[in-house]
Structures are given as structure tokens and as C-alpha cells.
Write an enzyme that holds these catalytic residues in place. Sequence first.
Site: not given
Length: 248
Positions: A9-11, A93, A95, A165, A171, A210, A231-232
Site C-alpha cells: 500500500n503506497w498510500k 483502510h 486512514e 491492521e 506507520g 509496521s 505500507g512504509g
Amino acid sequence: MRRQWIGGNWKMHGSRSMASALAGAVAEARFGDVDVALFPPFPYLREACAACAGSAVAVGGQDVSEHESGAYTGEVSAAMLRDIGCTVALAGHSERRQYHHETDAMVAVKVAQALANDLTPVLCVGETLEERDGGRMAEVVLRQLGAVVAHCGIAAFERIVVAYEPVWAIGTGRTASPAQAQEVHALLRSQLARDNARIAGSIRIVYGGSVKPGNAAELFAQPDIDGGLIGGAALQATDFLSICAAAG
Ligand code: PGA
């Protein structure tokens, strides 16, 4: 044995050239027994789809509209995603739930839209730190899951990936311990088993929050963790591919 699943997930990160390069590097990699999907920002989906064409890597939207089409400025429909070559979509998600006030009911409709358009929905669930500390983790994740079961029916879970999640781990660098994550995954699976044991046994429930090359293998070794939503660490091909290798 369930086949593991890894999503990147590149966000809201990257650029057009980065999208082509990163998707290209992932598309060229050789994977073991793992399904891999990428979720770039909407404007770069075409680049990613082009880079992944002919490979086993799936590309999908980070969100999908709950509406089929119409006057919904800024929204992207499941049919549009499918039309440009996507085969998956994230739904719910944290967010989106947090910053865009997506409710359980809206998320359930998004999952239904994805399914109706032949996209594999990745249903995200997870509790906040406050909810966990208040002893409400189970109530929250089962409520989020239950809304989709109620709206789409248990049979739909044949085609759904669930991502657990915990919001406090996204993150933040604070990963759920393998035991903490396993506990929630087992809870989600046993809840689904009440409706259909076979589906509960075959559905992929992946962990996100993470995940890094250094902690992936231990998480994925848990009996009810079937991969991850990253993610990151999905923004660097080497990190992402080493996480994929830990799953496969
Ligand atoms: P993270 O994000 O790996 O950067 O914690 C995971 C996610 O939000 O899907």
C-alpha cells in the site's frame, strides 16, 4: 496450507516515474508460494498496470467508491478500476475510516461494489490504541467484520482477503507482537467459522502495521497470519521483495 498474500500500500507517496520503476521491479521478481498485489495512488494505476501486465502481480485501488457511477466528484468506481486492469481494491483502510469518516456500513457497500465488478476486496479492520486499552479490541474488530458479513453474506468471503491492521501499529514503528496479532487473527477466523468452517479455513487473513524485512518472517509464521499489508516498507523494492520472500 493457505497460500500467503502480500499487498504493498503506497498510500499518497511517489511519482509517475517511481511508480513505473517500483512496479516494474516487483513485476520482474520471482516469487515462491505467495500472491502479490500493489496499491499505488490512483493517478499511477495505469503505470503500475502496464508494468505488471503479463506478470502474476495484481494491481488495485487504495479505495473504491460505494457508488456505481454518477455525480460523486472525486470518487473512483469499481468498474473504472476494473476497466483499467485492476483486479483488487482496499476497502475500509483505517486512514479512510479515520480521515474520511467511512462507517462500517459504507465499507460493506464498498466491498459489495468491488465483488460485483470482479475485484478482490481487501477488507481492512483494526482497533485504535484507545479501544485496545479500553478492552474493546474484540468488540471493534468483530463489529467491523460483522457489518460486511451482514451486508455481503458469508459466501462472499470466499473472494475476500481480510487485513487486520491495528491502528496503533500503522506507520508508528510499533508492530503488534506475533502473539498479539495471532490472537486477533484467530478471533476473526473463529468468528467466520461460526457461519462457514470451510471458508474460515481457506480465507487469507493478513497482518498490517509496521511490517519490515526484520519482523516479517516471525509474523507470517503464526498459524493464522497469511501474509501482510505493507505500507512504509512497500516503497523500496528491496524491502518489499524481502518481505514477499519471507511469505513465500
Ligand atoms: P505501515 O502501513 O506498514 O507503514 O505501518 C500499513 C498500512 O497502513 O497498510
